[in-house]
Design an enzyme around this catalytic site. Structure first.
Site, PDB file in Angstrom:
ATOM      1  N   ILE A 113       0.853  -1.181   0.000  1.00  0.00           N
ATOM      2  CA  ILE A 113       0.000   0.000   0.000  1.00  0.00           C
ATOM      3  C   ILE A 113       0.890   1.233   0.000  1.00  0.00           C
ATOM      4  CG2 ILE A 113      -1.841   1.220   1.202  1.00  0.00           C
ATOM      5  CD1 ILE A 113      -2.568  -1.654   0.138  1.00  0.00           C
ATOM      6  N   LYS A 114       0.634   2.139  -0.925  1.00  0.00           N
ATOM      7  CA  LYS A 114       1.439   3.341  -1.045  1.00  0.00           C
ATOM      8  C   LYS A 114       0.749   4.466  -0.273  1.00  0.00           C
ATOM      9  CE  LYS A 114       4.211   5.247  -4.759  1.00  0.00           C
ATOM     10  NZ  LYS A 114       4.404   5.312  -6.192  1.00  0.00           N
ATOM     11  N   ILE A 115       1.461   5.020   0.704  1.00  0.00           N
ATOM     12  CA  ILE A 115       0.912   6.067   1.555  1.00  0.00           C
ATOM     13  C   ILE A 115       1.920   7.210   1.635  1.00  0.00           C
ATOM     14  CG2 ILE A 115       0.164   6.660   3.903  1.00  0.00           C
ATOM     15  CD1 ILE A 115      -0.815   3.804   4.222  1.00  0.00           C
TER      16      ILE A 115
END
Length: 148
Positions: free
Chosen positions: A14-16
């Site tokens: 997940i890219k945050i």
């Protein structure tokens, strides 16, 4: 949303982005064993905070830093050194790679990963001496087989 996306595959990350809410989300997700790539990292402080929050990867945007007159690869080296010093498990991604020398410098700095555009990858493959050597080999081969 991250929890649902993480179920798609064990290879999903997940890219945050790094910000207060992002660091909180990274902390929660890492406790749940969901892999996170903390993105838009432009300082050692941000990288350390992301790693301490539990990010699996930290993406430092080299080319964007270079574009504003800062040393993008210098930051990658600082992050690698900081993670090594504090024995942080997060991996360093050299992102926003703009040319083959960025790849060489990222490797020398100890970056674990580099996100490389196709145009840079093809530049890495090609070298004028290789091209000349292949041409010479093909010409020699034609003469040796009489097919030239």
């Amino acid at each position: 949303e991250a929890r649902a996306i993480a179920t798609w595959s064990p290879y999903v990350n997940i890219k945050i982005p790094v910000c207060a809410a992002g660091l909180e989300a990274i902390s929660v997700l890492s406790i749940e064993k969901i892999k996170v790539n903390m993105t838009l990292c432009f300082s050692l402080n941000q990288a350390l905070l992301g790693a301490l929050a539990g990010a699996t990867y930290v993406s430092s945007f080299v080319g964007r830093l270079d574009d504003v007159g800062q040393d993008g690869m210098g930051l990658v080296a600082q992050i690698v050194e900081g993670f090594d010093h504090y024995k942080l498990p997060a991996q360093v991604i050299a992102a926003s790679i703009r040319h083959p020398m960025h790849c060489v410098t990222a490797a020398k700095a100890g970056a674990h990963i580099a996100t490389i555009p196709y145009s840079v990858l093809t530049q890495m493959i090609n070298h004028p001496l290789t091209t000349a050597g292949i041409a010479r080999f093909l010409e020699d081969s034609k003469q040796a087989t009489g097919k030239g």
